[in-house]
Design a protein around this motif. Structure first.
Motif, PDB file in Angstrom:
ATOM      1  N   THR A 170      -7.834  -0.254  -2.189  1.00 51.23           N
ATOM      2  CA  THR A 170      -7.138  -0.088  -2.108  1.00 51.23           C
ATOM      3  C   THR A 170      -7.360   1.369  -1.784  1.00 51.23           C
ATOM      4  O   THR A 170      -6.753   2.380  -0.791  1.00 51.23           O
ATOM      5  CB  THR A 170      -5.990  -0.160  -1.838  1.00 51.23           C
ATOM      6  N   THR A 171      -6.627   2.500  -3.149  1.00 50.24           N
ATOM      7  CA  THR A 171      -6.402   3.912  -3.427  1.00 50.24           C
ATOM      8  C   THR A 171      -7.800   4.200  -2.702  1.00 50.24           C
ATOM      9  O   THR A 171      -7.916   5.368  -1.651  1.00 50.24           O
ATOM     10  CB  THR A 171      -6.579   4.393  -4.637  1.00 50.24           C
TER      11      THR A 171
ATOM     12  N   ASP B 248      -8.381   4.816   1.126  1.00 52.51           N
ATOM     13  CA  ASP B 248      -6.547   5.640   1.813  1.00 52.51           C
ATOM     14  C   ASP B 248      -7.712   7.055   2.015  1.00 52.51           C
ATOM     15  O   ASP B 248      -7.658   7.409   2.674  1.00 52.51           O
ATOM     16  CB  ASP B 248      -5.577   5.534   1.101  1.00 52.51           C
TER      17      ASP B 248
ATOM     18  N   GLU C  59      -6.225  -2.666  -6.273  1.00 44.98           N
ATOM     19  CA  GLU C  59      -5.371  -1.485  -6.112  1.00 44.98           C
ATOM     20  C   GLU C  59      -6.416  -0.391  -6.528  1.00 44.98           C
ATOM     21  O   GLU C  59      -5.947   0.687  -4.645  1.00 44.98           O
ATOM     22  CB  GLU C  59      -4.391  -1.062  -7.252  1.00 44.98           C
TER      23      GLU C  59
END
Length: 116
Positions: A12-13, A16, A9
Motif C-alpha cells: 500500500t505504501t 501511494d 502495508e
C-alpha cells in the motif's frame, strides 16, 4: 503483526508513493512547460522592444527642433518653417514637411502662447 499484513502495508505504501511520484512528474512537466513558454515570451518581448526602439528612432531621424521661437496665436507652423528657410537661404517646400507641432506647455491648463 504477521508477515502478510506487513507485506500488505508495504504494498500500500509503495502504491501511494508511486501515485505521488506520478503526480510530481505531471506537475514538474507542467512547470517545465510553463518555464519554456515564459522564456519564449520573454525572448519575443525583447525582440519586440528592440524593434519598437528602432522604429521610434527611425521616426525621429527626420526631425528638427527649433528653440526660442516665440509662439503666436493662430500661427501656421508650416509657414513659419518655410520663412525660417528663407532666412537661412534654404528652400523648403510644404511637401518637405510631414508634421510640425509645438511642444506642449508644462502646465496643461495654460492656454497662453509661450514666450521666450
Amino acid at each position: 503483526m504477521d508477515l502478510n499484513n506487513h507485506l500488505s502495508e508495504v504494498d500500500t505504501t509503495l502504491s501511494d508513493l508511486n501515485e505521488q511520484s506520478i503526480s510530481f512528474d505531471t506537475r514538474l512537466k507542467s512547470v517545465e512547460s510553463q518555464v519554456s513558454k515564459d522564456n519564449y515570451l520573454s525572448d519575443k518581448l525583447e525582440v519586440m522592444e528592440t524593434t519598437l526602439a528602432a522604429m521610434e528612432q527611425q521616426a525621429r531621424d527626420c526631425n528638427i527642433e527649433i528653440s526660442n521661437l516665440p509662439e503666436r496665436r493662430g500661427e501656421n507652423l508650416v509657414t513659419v518653417i518655410i520663412n525660417i528657410g528663407v532666412l537661412i537661404n534654404q528652400q523648403i517646400q510644404p511637401s518637405d514637411i510631414i508634421l510640425a507641432h509645438r511642444v506642449p506647455h508644462v502646465g496643461e491648463n495654460d492656454k497662453r502662447p509661450k514666450m521666450p
